[in-house]
Design a protein around this motif. Sequence first.
Motif, mmCIF file in Angstrom:
data_model
loop_
_atom_site.group_PDB
_atom_site.id
_atom_site.type_symbol
_atom_site.label_atom_id
_atom_site.label_comp_id
_atom_site.label_asym_id
_atom_site.label_seq_id
_atom_site.Cartn_x
_atom_site.Cartn_y
_atom_site.Cartn_z
ATOM 1 N N THR A 121 35.622 38.967 38.439
ATOM 2 C CA THR A 121 36.934 39.622 38.441
ATOM 3 C C THR A 121 37.763 39.162 37.253
ATOM 4 O O THR A 121 38.445 39.963 36.597
ATOM 5 N N ARG A 124 36.411 40.763 34.072
ATOM 6 C CA ARG A 124 36.826 42.170 34.006
ATOM 7 C C ARG A 124 38.271 42.285 33.539
ATOM 8 O O ARG A 124 38.611 43.135 32.714
ATOM 9 N N LEU A 199 32.073 45.222 39.616
ATOM 10 C CA LEU A 199 31.791 45.909 38.354
ATOM 11 C C LEU A 199 30.943 47.145 38.640
ATOM 12 O O LEU A 199 29.711 47.131 38.436
ATOM 13 N N TRP A 216 27.662 45.137 31.681
ATOM 14 C CA TRP A 216 28.699 46.060 32.169
ATOM 15 C C TRP A 216 29.628 46.419 31.021
ATOM 16 O O TRP A 216 30.061 45.542 30.263
ATOM 17 N N ARG A 218 33.210 48.189 30.252
ATOM 18 C CA ARG A 218 34.443 48.639 30.891
ATOM 19 C C ARG A 218 34.803 50.047 30.400
ATOM 20 O O ARG A 218 34.796 50.291 29.181
#
Length: 222
Positions: A121, A124, A199, A216, A218
């Motif tokens: 988290t 991210r 994610l 990942w 964004r």
Amino acid sequence: MTSLPRRFFLALERFNAAHPWDHNAHYHPWIMRQLPGRFRRALDVGSGSGDLARLLATRGEEVLGIDSDPVITARARELTPPASRADFTVADGLNGIPAGPYDVITCVATLHHLPFSDALTGFRRHLAPGGTLVVVGLFRARTFGDHLLGAAAVPLNAAMGWGRNGGRRAAARPEAMTARTRPAEMCFGDIVAEARVVLPGARLRRRLFWRYTLVWRRPGPR
């Protein structure tokens, strides 16, 4: 009397200790292939002796490596040429990440030291829109497939150690292997389930040498 399997594994341990090689650095070229050709700011969480951060600095304008261990962080600074764009600071990867955003965040063999979902988290939150997160992590073997992959890695691990050391006994372990270690507690299935909650769309895969990878991106403009 020591059993034959036990003697075999003890001999294998002695061989691997005499021919050490950095399993994490093995994935550095793969990490670079997941990233843009150029980027502005990058963060390496758990930077250790700084090998990956210095590699990132060949493409990034500004690279920051953070590690909670002041001794290994000081060593990373010593090993980094003054002209490098990589810098290092002592910081916690959970609550001490310097303000972003970052176009690239990497985390190698560090996530299992942190609360998993909370750490993702945080990554991210600090990742810029369109930015890329790449994790190489450790997992606890649980399934038959996990153990089969681990068994396949055993002879390859010995062969890699022999080849990387030119068939000679190493005088010392690689600098990057002096960082603190701990065993992984999460199995791969739990890692996948929790990662995809935090994610959505993350790509995860088991890898050789007792590792997994996570990539990942964004959503947003690059």
